[in-house]
Design a protein around this motif. Structure first.
Motif, short mmCIF file in Angstrom:
data_model
loop_
_atom_site.label_atom_id
_atom_site.label_comp_id
_atom_site.label_asym_id
_atom_site.label_seq_id
_atom_site.Cartn_x
_atom_site.Cartn_y
_atom_site.Cartn_z
N LEU A 100 23.59 55.00 -44.66
CA LEU A 100 22.21 54.55 -44.56
C LEU A 100 22.10 53.16 -45.15
N THR A 101 21.38 52.28 -44.46
CA THR A 101 21.17 50.91 -44.92
C THR A 101 19.69 50.70 -45.16
N VAL A 102 19.37 50.11 -46.31
CA VAL A 102 17.99 49.79 -46.63
C VAL A 102 17.90 48.28 -46.85
N THR A 103 16.97 47.64 -46.14
CA THR A 103 16.79 46.19 -46.24
C THR A 103 15.31 45.89 -46.49
N GLY A 104 15.01 44.61 -46.55
CA GLY A 104 13.62 44.19 -46.72
C GLY A 104 13.29 43.97 -48.18
N ASN A 105 12.11 44.36 -48.56
CA ASN A 105 11.60 44.09 -49.90
C ASN A 105 12.10 45.14 -50.90
N ILE A 106 13.38 44.97 -51.29
CA ILE A 106 14.01 45.86 -52.27
C ILE A 106 14.62 45.00 -53.37
N ARG A 107 14.70 45.57 -54.58
CA ARG A 107 15.26 44.83 -55.70
C ARG A 107 16.71 45.20 -56.00
N LYS A 108 17.17 46.34 -55.54
CA LYS A 108 18.53 46.77 -55.83
C LYS A 108 19.35 46.67 -54.55
N THR A 109 20.41 45.87 -54.62
CA THR A 109 21.27 45.67 -53.45
C THR A 109 22.74 45.76 -53.87
N ASN A 110 23.60 45.91 -52.89
CA ASN A 110 25.04 45.84 -53.12
C ASN A 110 25.72 45.05 -52.00
N SER A 111 24.92 44.38 -51.21
CA SER A 111 25.36 43.52 -50.13
C SER A 111 24.27 42.46 -50.00
N GLU A 112 24.52 41.43 -49.25
CA GLU A 112 23.51 40.39 -49.13
C GLU A 112 22.21 40.97 -48.56
N ALA A 113 21.20 41.06 -49.41
CA ALA A 113 19.85 41.50 -49.06
C ALA A 113 19.79 42.92 -48.49
N ALA A 114 20.74 43.78 -48.88
CA ALA A 114 20.74 45.15 -48.36
C ALA A 114 21.31 46.12 -49.40
N ALA A 115 20.85 47.35 -49.30
CA ALA A 115 21.45 48.45 -50.05
C ALA A 115 22.23 49.28 -49.04
N LEU A 116 23.54 49.26 -49.17
CA LEU A 116 24.42 50.03 -48.30
C LEU A 116 24.78 51.31 -49.04
N LEU A 117 24.37 52.46 -48.49
CA LEU A 117 24.47 53.72 -49.21
C LEU A 117 25.43 54.68 -48.53
N ASP A 118 26.33 55.23 -49.33
CA ASP A 118 27.26 56.23 -48.81
C ASP A 118 26.81 57.62 -49.25
N ASP A 119 27.53 58.64 -48.84
CA ASP A 119 27.14 60.01 -49.15
C ASP A 119 27.05 60.26 -50.65
N ALA A 120 28.00 59.75 -51.43
CA ALA A 120 28.00 59.99 -52.87
C ALA A 120 26.73 59.42 -53.52
N MET A 121 26.31 58.24 -53.11
CA MET A 121 25.10 57.64 -53.67
C MET A 121 23.87 58.47 -53.30
#
Length: 162
Positions: free
Chosen positions: A28-49
């Protein structure tokens, strides 16, 4: 039941924070107006997260299945807090290119689940997976309105916060 937990908890913190990099496949990828990221302007989430989020169960009927189904997963508001989302709208995108804007208020008002399992079985992309946004439609008569049915996004892969 009106939920008193708002998304303002996440907005109370003003600093940007990094998430750890996903160790597994990005689900699952979350972008936009978020403060926590792990990629350029995105939160890339795996099953463990995602599995680290509090787990919830919801039993409800749907307009695309027979009878009451049991859904397991995490609450959308917990996910949005996890990534530090701040906005009024969530644009949900699915594998089949379906896209819809959902008011952020839905996730404050209702226990909207991001389902990972239905009746104990992991949701697969060949059906409704990897994730399915599920509303507690049997608990609230207003959720039986067709406008809410369009917000039940299956094959969910991306969210954009606006």
């Amino acid at each position: 039941m009106l939920i008193g937990v708002g998304l303002s908890v996440a907005t109370a913190r003003s600093e940007n924070m990094s998430l750890t990099a996903p160790a597994g496949e990005v689900r699952l990828t979350v972008t936009g107006n978020i403060r926590k990221t792990n990629s350029e302007a995105a939160a890339l989430l795996d099953d463990a997260m995602l599995e680290a989020l509090p787990r919830h169960t919801l039993e409800t009927s749907t307009v695309v299945t027979d009878g009451v189904k049991r859904f397991d997963g995490f609450l959308m508001r917990d996910l949005l807090e996890f990534v530090g989302a701040d906005g009024k709208t969530v644009t949900a995108n699915a594998l089949n290119d379906y896209t819809i804007d959902i008011p952020m208020e839905d996730f404050v008002r209702y226990d909207v689940l991001v389902a990972t399992h239905m009746d104990g079985e992991r949701l697969q992309p060949s059906d409704k997976g990897p994730f399915w946004i599920v509303y507690p439609r049997d608990e609230y008569s207003d959720l039986q309105d067709i406008r809410y049915d369009y917000r039940w996004v299956w094959q969910l892969i991306q969210l954009k916060i606006k």
